[in-house]
Design a protein around this motif. Sequence first.
Motif, PDB file in Angstrom:
ATOM      1  N   ALA A   1      13.217   4.249   2.146  1.00  0.00           N
ATOM      2  CA  ALA A   1      12.523   5.049   3.136  1.00  0.00           C
ATOM      3  C   ALA A   1      11.115   4.062   3.552  1.00  0.00           C
ATOM      4  O   ALA A   1      10.831   4.041   4.730  1.00  0.00           O
ATOM      5  CB  ALA A   1      12.127   6.452   2.783  1.00  0.00           C
ATOM      6  N   VAL A   2      10.896   3.307   2.661  1.00  0.00           N
ATOM      7  CA  VAL A   2       9.718   2.484   2.882  1.00  0.00           C
ATOM      8  C   VAL A   2       9.845   1.563   3.951  1.00  0.00           C
ATOM      9  O   VAL A   2       8.779   1.383   4.784  1.00  0.00           O
ATOM     10  CB  VAL A   2       9.026   1.722   1.805  1.00  0.00           C
ATOM     11  N   THR A   3      10.812   1.195   4.336  1.00  0.00           N
ATOM     12  CA  THR A   3      11.239   0.045   5.276  1.00  0.00           C
ATOM     13  C   THR A   3      11.081   0.704   6.644  1.00  0.00           C
ATOM     14  O   THR A   3      10.410   0.278   7.531  1.00  0.00           O
ATOM     15  CB  THR A   3      12.540  -0.599   4.973  1.00  0.00           C
ATOM     16  N   PRO A   4      11.819   1.758   7.039  1.00  0.00           N
ATOM     17  CA  PRO A   4      11.624   2.462   8.314  1.00  0.00           C
ATOM     18  C   PRO A   4      10.285   2.819   8.465  1.00  0.00           C
ATOM     19  O   PRO A   4       9.736   2.977   9.680  1.00  0.00           O
ATOM     20  CB  PRO A   4      12.711   3.457   8.299  1.00  0.00           C
TER      21      PRO A   4
ATOM     22  N   VAL B   1       0.718  -1.353  -0.022  1.00  0.00           N
ATOM     23  CA  VAL B   1       0.045  -0.004  -0.121  1.00  0.00           C
ATOM     24  C   VAL B   1       0.709   1.318  -0.088  1.00  0.00           C
ATOM     25  O   VAL B   1       0.538   2.208  -0.628  1.00  0.00           O
ATOM     26  CB  VAL B   1      -0.989   0.028   1.083  1.00  0.00           C
ATOM     27  N   GLN B   2       1.934   1.246   0.958  1.00  0.00           N
ATOM     28  CA  GLN B   2       2.745   2.232   1.050  1.00  0.00           C
ATOM     29  C   GLN B   2       3.610   2.559  -0.375  1.00  0.00           C
ATOM     30  O   GLN B   2       3.780   3.948  -0.888  1.00  0.00           O
ATOM     31  CB  GLN B   2       3.644   2.285   2.022  1.00  0.00           C
ATOM     32  N   VAL B   3       3.998   1.365  -0.878  1.00  0.00           N
ATOM     33  CA  VAL B   3       4.767   1.490  -2.156  1.00  0.00           C
ATOM     34  C   VAL B   3       4.039   2.053  -3.368  1.00  0.00           C
ATOM     35  O   VAL B   3       4.145   2.882  -4.319  1.00  0.00           O
ATOM     36  CB  VAL B   3       5.616   0.202  -2.503  1.00  0.00           C
ATOM     37  N   SER B   4       2.802   1.355  -3.560  1.00  0.00           N
ATOM     38  CA  SER B   4       1.966   1.537  -4.843  1.00  0.00           C
ATOM     39  C   SER B   4       0.932   2.468  -4.746  1.00  0.00           C
ATOM     40  O   SER B   4       0.640   3.401  -5.749  1.00  0.00           O
ATOM     41  CB  SER B   4       1.129   0.169  -5.129  1.00  0.00           C
ATOM     42  N   LEU B   5       0.452   2.829  -3.484  1.00  0.00           N
ATOM     43  CA  LEU B   5      -0.585   3.717  -3.516  1.00  0.00           C
ATOM     44  C   LEU B   5      -0.094   5.392  -2.724  1.00  0.00           C
ATOM     45  O   LEU B   5      -0.712   6.150  -3.275  1.00  0.00           O
ATOM     46  CB  LEU B   5      -1.880   3.294  -2.734  1.00  0.00           C
ATOM     47  N   LEU B   6       0.603   5.203  -2.019  1.00  0.00           N
ATOM     48  CA  LEU B   6       1.164   6.108  -1.137  1.00  0.00           C
ATOM     49  C   LEU B   6       2.539   6.742  -1.621  1.00  0.00           C
ATOM     50  O   LEU B   6       2.662   7.897  -1.332  1.00  0.00           O
ATOM     51  CB  LEU B   6       1.289   5.919   0.267  1.00  0.00           C
ATOM     52  N   GLY B   7       3.320   6.099  -2.575  1.00  0.00           N
ATOM     53  CA  GLY B   7       4.330   6.587  -3.177  1.00  0.00           C
ATOM     54  C   GLY B   7       5.593   6.861  -2.329  1.00  0.00           C
ATOM     55  O   GLY B   7       6.179   7.716  -2.573  1.00  0.00           O
TER      56      GLY B   7
ATOM     57  N   THR C   1       0.053 -15.129  -2.124  1.00  0.00           N
ATOM     58  CA  THR C   1      -0.578 -14.991  -3.623  1.00  0.00           C
ATOM     59  C   THR C   1      -0.361 -13.321  -3.947  1.00  0.00           C
ATOM     60  O   THR C   1       0.058 -13.176  -5.101  1.00  0.00           O
ATOM     61  CB  THR C   1      -2.241 -15.226  -3.333  1.00  0.00           C
ATOM     62  N   LEU C   2      -0.574 -12.616  -3.251  1.00  0.00           N
ATOM     63  CA  LEU C   2      -0.203 -10.860  -3.528  1.00  0.00           C
ATOM     64  C   LEU C   2       1.187 -10.889  -4.170  1.00  0.00           C
ATOM     65  O   LEU C   2       1.094 -10.157  -5.125  1.00  0.00           O
ATOM     66  CB  LEU C   2      -0.513 -10.116  -2.307  1.00  0.00           C
ATOM     67  N   TYR C   3       2.129 -11.257  -3.413  1.00  0.00           N
ATOM     68  CA  TYR C   3       3.281 -11.055  -3.971  1.00  0.00           C
ATOM     69  C   TYR C   3       3.727 -11.989  -5.165  1.00  0.00           C
ATOM     70  O   TYR C   3       4.544 -11.625  -5.751  1.00  0.00           O
ATOM     71  CB  TYR C   3       4.512 -11.280  -2.822  1.00  0.00           C
ATOM     72  N   ALA C   4       3.172 -13.088  -5.492  1.00  0.00           N
ATOM     73  CA  ALA C   4       3.434 -14.259  -6.401  1.00  0.00           C
ATOM     74  C   ALA C   4       2.817 -13.304  -7.457  1.00  0.00           C
ATOM     75  O   ALA C   4       3.242 -13.354  -8.626  1.00  0.00           O
ATOM     76  CB  ALA C   4       2.595 -15.209  -6.006  1.00  0.00           C
ATOM     77  N   VAL C   5       1.812 -12.888  -7.483  1.00  0.00           N
ATOM     78  CA  VAL C   5       1.145 -11.892  -8.671  1.00  0.00           C
ATOM     79  C   VAL C   5       2.014 -10.813  -9.030  1.00  0.00           C
ATOM     80  O   VAL C   5       2.061 -10.323 -10.260  1.00  0.00           O
ATOM     81  CB  VAL C   5      -0.316 -11.453  -8.467  1.00  0.00           C
ATOM     82  N   GLN C   6       2.505 -10.221  -7.927  1.00  0.00           N
ATOM     83  CA  GLN C   6       3.604  -8.907  -8.369  1.00  0.00           C
ATOM     84  C   GLN C   6       4.676  -9.558  -9.181  1.00  0.00           C
ATOM     85  O   GLN C   6       5.111  -8.875  -9.734  1.00  0.00           O
ATOM     86  CB  GLN C   6       3.697  -8.201  -7.012  1.00  0.00           C
TER      87      GLN C   6
END
Length: 260
Positions: free
Chosen positions: A45-48, A34-40, A252-257
């Motif tokens: 920085a997404v990790t911390p 959600v943070q990567v795809s929707l919130l940019g 499943t979510l990450y397999a699709v990605q």
Amino acid sequence: MDWSTGLLGLAAGFLISVVTAPAGVSGAVFLLPVQVSLLGVPSPAVTPTNLLYNVVAGPGALLRYHRAGRLGGPLTRLLVAGTVPGVVVGAAIRVFAVPGPGVFRLLVAALLLPLGLWLGFRTFRPVRARPVHPPSPRGTKTLALAVGVVGGVYGIGGGSLLGPILVGRGTPVAAVAPAALASTFVTSVVGAAVYALLSLAVTGDVAPDWLLGLSCGAGGLIGGYLGARLQPHLPETALRLLLGTLAAGVGTLYAVQILR
């Protein structure tokens, strides 16, 4: 961060946490895409930022478990002893080696998808031929260390990995949930602090997005308390199915990605 992004983060944190807290999962592994795809949120920085979410969201569920007298114990100490040094190593790997997200998605999909399906199958068709024994203290600590490294690299609390494995090895969900969430909280505090220190020494997007992390965490704080309050009213079978569904869903979510 504008107000709409903050509200989206608040809502996402609440919805994810209220569903995952009864199974001992902070929800950070769901919040990451959600943070990567929707919130940019940029990498790394997404990790911390995800770890900051765990820090803010964690006390809600932990307070509820504490009031119920179910927080603490040897399992919690074993998990914390393994995940804390692991998250420090993982943070250093993330900043200086910067592994790509594809490795993480492959790892999560390969582990959680079959594990979640196996948990669901075992719930409906329990094996009676041989009793399943929980892992030894040494095995539990080693598992926690490995999960801590993964959590430090990718910003997940570790409950989504620890929970299905420990429950699949015979530990009751009621015992795993508070221990996994407690270790997630302590590990995330250490991990967020390590990233904050590393941001002073290196360039790039290393520090967390403080406002977004706090916004997501505020939603998770409320949702986690409600989720932990619901857990005693759910039977063991329902909790095992919930944990298996969450594990299979993330896999499943990450397999699709990966396939895209």
